[in-house]
Enzyme design. Structure first.
Site, PDB file in Angstrom:
ATOM      1  N   TYR A  98       1.039  -1.371  -0.111  1.00  0.00           N
ATOM      2  CA  TYR A  98      -0.169   0.035  -0.111  1.00  0.00           C
ATOM      3  C   TYR A  98       0.941   1.181  -0.015  1.00  0.00           C
ATOM      4  O   TYR A  98       0.468   2.264  -0.472  1.00  0.00           O
ATOM      5  CB  TYR A  98      -1.028  -0.014   1.055  1.00  0.00           C
ATOM      6  N   GLU A 140      -7.931  -7.537   5.316  1.00  0.00           N
ATOM      7  CA  GLU A 140      -7.175  -8.470   4.916  1.00  0.00           C
ATOM      8  C   GLU A 140      -6.565  -9.213   5.791  1.00  0.00           C
ATOM      9  O   GLU A 140      -6.310 -10.413   5.595  1.00  0.00           O
ATOM     10  CB  GLU A 140      -6.092  -7.947   3.605  1.00  0.00           C
ATOM     11  N   GLY A 276     -23.641 -18.016 -18.701  1.00  0.00           N
ATOM     12  CA  GLY A 276     -22.260 -18.229 -19.059  1.00  0.00           C
ATOM     13  C   GLY A 276     -21.496 -18.978 -18.010  1.00  0.00           C
ATOM     14  O   GLY A 276     -22.143 -19.857 -17.098  1.00  0.00           O
ATOM     15  N   VAL A 388     -18.790 -10.397  -9.417  1.00  0.00           N
ATOM     16  CA  VAL A 388     -18.106 -10.220 -10.687  1.00  0.00           C
ATOM     17  C   VAL A 388     -16.740 -10.733 -10.903  1.00  0.00           C
ATOM     18  O   VAL A 388     -16.127 -10.956 -10.025  1.00  0.00           O
ATOM     19  CB  VAL A 388     -17.908  -8.527 -10.753  1.00  0.00           C
ATOM     20  N   GLY A 390     -13.505 -10.804 -12.515  1.00  0.00           N
ATOM     21  CA  GLY A 390     -12.423  -9.586 -12.916  1.00  0.00           C
ATOM     22  C   GLY A 390     -12.774  -8.235 -12.201  1.00  0.00           C
ATOM     23  O   GLY A 390     -13.538  -8.270 -11.365  1.00  0.00           O
TER      24      GLY A 390
END
Length: 399
Positions: A98, A140, A276, A388, A390
């Site tokens: 970061y 995280e 898909g 999503v 990606g």
């Protein structure tokens, strides 16, 4: 919470920064990769970078976070932050990275905006950045702790035990830990990162949903080969490598599971809508519902180009039939079979039970269209969840 002084400055400068954020992120990535070429080689998705998708996603997330701080100073956009943090954790992002991003991002801001970046403006946006960065770092590090791995050390060798050709462009890879240790637990809907070494030495990473339930004795990913020209971009480097080179007996470097789109533990009716290859996290959820004999109605919806292009179609049907109160509805753009529908997904004839929890995965236009139809049928916005594949280009509009 953003300080009062910085809130006023960010509010005043947000239009200018927002207007230039695309140029800023473009320059940022140029500077970042010039200084750290290993990041574009071994961490960032080169295909998304070439297509500009990652740049748009970064710009959208920064703008959305700053706007939220100004408009809702007493809250934090935890849905957005959680989604980003899960992606970062699956890639092994660390706290130290970061600071690297901060340096090159602020160099780009100063270069693009010039004299408009007064010390006061710089301090305000610096505060925005570190509020977002520190929130992500905290999430995280918690995710790493929950998986009992050191920060960033998420990788493990897995053996491909079986490869199954699902369609002309989709293959399932069944996996087992190479060291024979138990597979790490996961929640229905989560994904893993897979890292492969390409011919030029790059170790590129992609995320793939686990298509089996937590109760399954195996882990599996179903990979669709990405044909770039059809998607206005390059061919998929990792999907192409997996399809061309990986067979039973080979090993893959795979991360521990992450992902914030997971099946909620409730007895509510469930709706699973996919298009898909977006069916993969839905299949994990559907198998879990079948394994646990979910008592409420389950509605399974899928759209595809044709029956032959529908991956895991047999699993879709078989798992639906295992449930006491479930129905499956398939739409195909071409060659629909009797009992299925031709064209795009249309929910008008589909009953949706009150209190339904809906889960969506597929291309963004598909998910936006289905979400609008679900809202029109009375499903609460808070009960519509999405994944999503990606960069998340929906962050600024759905939180």
């Amino acid at each position: 919470m953003l300080s009062e002084k910085s809130t006023a400055t960010v509010r005043a400068t947000l239009p200018a920064v927002g207007a230039a954020i695309g140029e800023i992120t473009e320059l940022f990535y140029t500077k970042l990769f010039a200084a750290h070429p290993e990041l574009i080689r071994d961490l960032f998705n080169r295909g998304n970078q070439n297509a500009g998708l990652q740049k748009q996603a970064l710009a959208g997330s920064i703008a959305a976070f700053a706007t939220h701080l100004v408009e809702h100073p007493d809250t934090r956009p935890d849905v957005m932050l959680g989604r980003i943090a899960h992606k970062h954790a699956s890639l092994g992002v660390t706290r130290e990275q970061y600071a690297v991003v901060h340096r090159h991002l602020f160099e780009a801001i100063v270069e693009v905006l010039g004299e408009a970046v007064t010390p006061e403006v710089a301090a305000a946006w610096d505060e925005v950045y570190w509020l977002m960065a520190n929130a992500l770092i905290a999430i995280e590090e918690r995710l790493y702790a929950e998986r009992q791995v050191l920060a960033g050390d998420v990788w493990r060798e897995w053996t491909v035990t079986e490869r199954i050709e699902e369609t002309a462009d989709c293959a399932t890879f069944r996996l087992a830990p190479a060291d024979g240790a138990p597979a790490p637990a996961h929640l229905p809907g989560q994904y893993v990162s897979v890292q492969v070494e390409l011919p030029d030495g790059a170790r590129q990473i992609r995320q793939y949903s686990l298509s089996t339930s937590p109760g399954s004795p195996v882990r599996a990913i179903t990979v669709k080969r990405v044909h770039g020209p059809a998607a206005s971009g390059p061919d998929g480097e990792v999907s192409g490598h997996l399809h061309a080179h990986v067979r039973a007996g080979d090993t893959l470097r795979v991360s521990v599971p992450y992902g914030d789109l997971t099946l909620r533990d409730s007895a509510a009716p469930v709706l699973l809508a996919s298009a898909g290859i977006g069916c993969t996290p839905m299949l994990s959820m559907l198998e879990h519902l079948a394994d646990t004999a979910h008592p409420a109605p389950v509605t399974v919806l899928h759209a595809d180009r044709s029956p032959a292009d529908h991956p895991l179609r047999g699993d879709h049907r078989a798992l639906t039939h295992k449930l006491a109160d479930a129905s499956a509805h398939f739409w195909y753009e071409e060659s629909a079979e009797p009992g299925h529908r031709t064209g795009l997904m249309d929910l008008d004839p589909v009953p949706v039970a009150p209190g339904t929890q809906a889960y969506l995965c597929g291309p963004l236009p598909f998910m936006r269209a289905v979400r609008e139809q679900l809202l029109a049928k009375g499903v609460a916005a808070a009960d519509i969840h999405y994944e999503v594949f990606g960069p998340d280009m929906w962050l600024a509009s759905v939180r």
